[in-house]
Design an enzyme around this catalytic site. Sequence first.
Site, PDB file in Angstrom:
ATOM      1  N   THR A 341      36.775 -49.769   2.253  1.00 47.28           N
ATOM      2  CA  THR A 341      35.522 -49.925   1.502  1.00 47.28           C
ATOM      3  C   THR A 341      34.848 -48.584   1.189  1.00 47.28           C
ATOM      4  O   THR A 341      35.239 -47.544   1.710  1.00 47.28           O
ATOM      5  CB  THR A 341      34.541 -50.828   2.271  1.00 47.28           C
ATOM      6  OG1 THR A 341      34.422 -50.353   3.616  1.00 47.28           O
ATOM      7  CG2 THR A 341      35.004 -52.267   2.292  1.00 47.28           C
ATOM      8  N   ASP A 342      33.789 -48.663   0.344  1.00 48.30           N
ATOM      9  CA  ASP A 342      33.048 -47.462  -0.077  1.00 48.30           C
ATOM     10  C   ASP A 342      31.766 -47.287   0.741  1.00 48.30           C
ATOM     11  O   ASP A 342      30.744 -46.862   0.216  1.00 48.30           O
ATOM     12  CB  ASP A 342      32.654 -47.578  -1.562  1.00 48.30           C
ATOM     13  CG  ASP A 342      33.840 -47.915  -2.431  1.00 48.30           C
ATOM     14  OD1 ASP A 342      34.865 -47.250  -2.273  1.00 48.30           O
ATOM     15  OD2 ASP A 342      33.741 -48.834  -3.255  1.00 48.30           O
ATOM     16  N   SER A 367      26.594 -45.180   2.338  1.00 47.05           N
ATOM     17  CA  SER A 367      27.106 -45.615   1.043  1.00 47.05           C
ATOM     18  C   SER A 367      27.802 -44.426   0.409  1.00 47.05           C
ATOM     19  O   SER A 367      27.176 -43.394   0.182  1.00 47.05           O
ATOM     20  CB  SER A 367      25.967 -46.093   0.140  1.00 47.05           C
ATOM     21  OG  SER A 367      26.440 -46.285  -1.170  1.00 47.05           O
ATOM     22  N   ARG A 368      29.092 -44.557   0.130  1.00 53.58           N
ATOM     23  CA  ARG A 368      29.837 -43.410  -0.400  1.00 53.58           C
ATOM     24  C   ARG A 368      29.584 -43.206  -1.888  1.00 53.58           C
ATOM     25  O   ARG A 368      30.064 -42.242  -2.465  1.00 53.58           O
ATOM     26  CB  ARG A 368      31.338 -43.580  -0.108  1.00 53.58           C
ATOM     27  CG  ARG A 368      31.595 -43.587   1.397  1.00 53.58           C
ATOM     28  CD  ARG A 368      33.048 -43.440   1.772  1.00 53.58           C
ATOM     29  NE  ARG A 368      33.162 -43.544   3.213  1.00 53.58           N
ATOM     30  CZ  ARG A 368      33.671 -44.583   3.859  1.00 53.58           C
ATOM     31  NH1 ARG A 368      34.143 -45.603   3.191  1.00 53.58           N
ATOM     32  NH2 ARG A 368      33.720 -44.617   5.174  1.00 53.58           N
ATOM     33  N   VAL A 369      28.846 -44.123  -2.500  1.00 55.43           N
ATOM     34  CA  VAL A 369      28.453 -43.929  -3.899  1.00 55.43           C
ATOM     35  C   VAL A 369      27.143 -43.139  -3.945  1.00 55.43           C
ATOM     36  O   VAL A 369      26.929 -42.309  -4.827  1.00 55.43           O
ATOM     37  CB  VAL A 369      28.307 -45.293  -4.611  1.00 55.43           C
ATOM     38  CG1 VAL A 369      27.666 -45.143  -5.979  1.00 55.43           C
ATOM     39  CG2 VAL A 369      29.676 -45.949  -4.742  1.00 55.43           C
TER      40      VAL A 369
END
Length: 506
Positions: A341-342, A367-369
């Site tokens: 997951t991101d 959150s990698r975004v």
Amino acid sequence: MSTTRDFIIQQLKDEISGFKAEISEKSVGRVLKVSDGIALVSGLSEAMMSEILKFKTAKGDISGVALNLEENLVGAIILGDFTAIKEGDEVQATKRILEVPVGEAVIGRVLNPLGEPLDGKGKVETNLFYPVEKIAPGVITRASVKEPVQTGIKAIDAMIPIGRGQRELIIGDRQLGKTALAIDTIINQKGQNMKCVYVAIGQKESKIANIVAKLTEAGAMAYTTIVLAGASNSASLLYIAPYAGCAMAEYFLDKGEDVLIVYDDLSKHAVSYREISLLLRRPPGREAYPGDVFYLHSRLLERACKLNKDFGGGSITALPIIETQAGDLSAYIPTNVISITDGQIFLEPDLFYKGNRPAVNAGLSVSRVGSSAQIKAMKKVAGKMRLEAAQYRELAAFAQFGSDLDEDTKKKLERGKRLYEIFKQDQYEPLSVEKQVLIYYSLTNGLIDNVPVERIREFETGLYRYADLNNEVLELIKTKKELDTEIEDKIKILVSDYGATLDYLV
């Protein structure tokens, strides 16, 4: 007598002249062994992976799916009453891959993983079918994630923003509010031009009945589909459920629309797959899971994506849920899904029992975004918030030893207390992004430093009501999506005017 004979001869001649030979090719096998929802079939040497098989029984046809393709045997999972199947029964290959009904007709329905209705509203009226298994979109077809999914949950929208096309894991022990976060997010999609699919895997049917009632009450079933493989269903249906839900979402993705899909939860999905694999005599690996358990979830979650404009510009945002044992993030399935997951939203028991709900741990959640999935106004007010939240918990742990604290530390502690009070939010009450910007701006700019900590939530609720009556500020934030000098001045005046109406601040 001869007349009768002539008549019979004529009848036979007519029958013979009208006879047409029909040749049909069938791929037929026989059941060698059946037990626990698994059948071993011989004679189907040309069967395909995930092909639908028809078991001919005394009670009628029962469907199965080919899962193990060996030299002389086919291992199949049975999608029905396996007790009706016995050794020696005929099995027919259909040359069709397992598929589910898709289209607008599935919206507002409660379906099982085969697309059959469970809500008593009749058959799903659609001629469209999608295969449950599909290869994920390639790199060239994808676009970067930058449009926000507003969850309506203050702690998440500020610190762990989710973008359209992202995969964000919700992880934590049982009964900490994982499903509540997902349901609140679905409720908050009203008017956001987002279809929703909720996949319940191994959940109690009473719990799902409550969720359906709550979504109906909130008007969210108008854009939501529920795929239910309940706790009483076979491992076969639990295994298929998330892929079936994803296929239903992909119909809207192909139309260029945005979809939110919740998998609740993938821990039970992995357990059902382990059960099937062990019954099919596949070699067990770590924690008795088969070697391809990573691929089980990666091929599912990679189907969530944001497509670029050339391919329709649609998106599927996935919120998989994983249940941990005693907060152990390093167990096999949690580490697998974290790596796919991101980012993850980690719910912590200590925060939950202290009354901080949702119990989001700011340090372990990520959150990698990042801020690219936030509107400019939220980006400005929430920039340092995650760091402040994590620092506050460390300082609070240090301060309880009673040592003398300098003014700067005291100020950070007071600000942190207010921040955690603001993070508290009741279930089924998602908050619009403009109201979140209003309260966060008030906090980070010291406009509510004079409000006693125990009255922060009361002040916050009253401020929203007051802002609704003086709607100009909220409307400006909503339309402009950024904070300019004009809006900031209006927020300061609004908070000041509201504070003047409160006797405990005069």
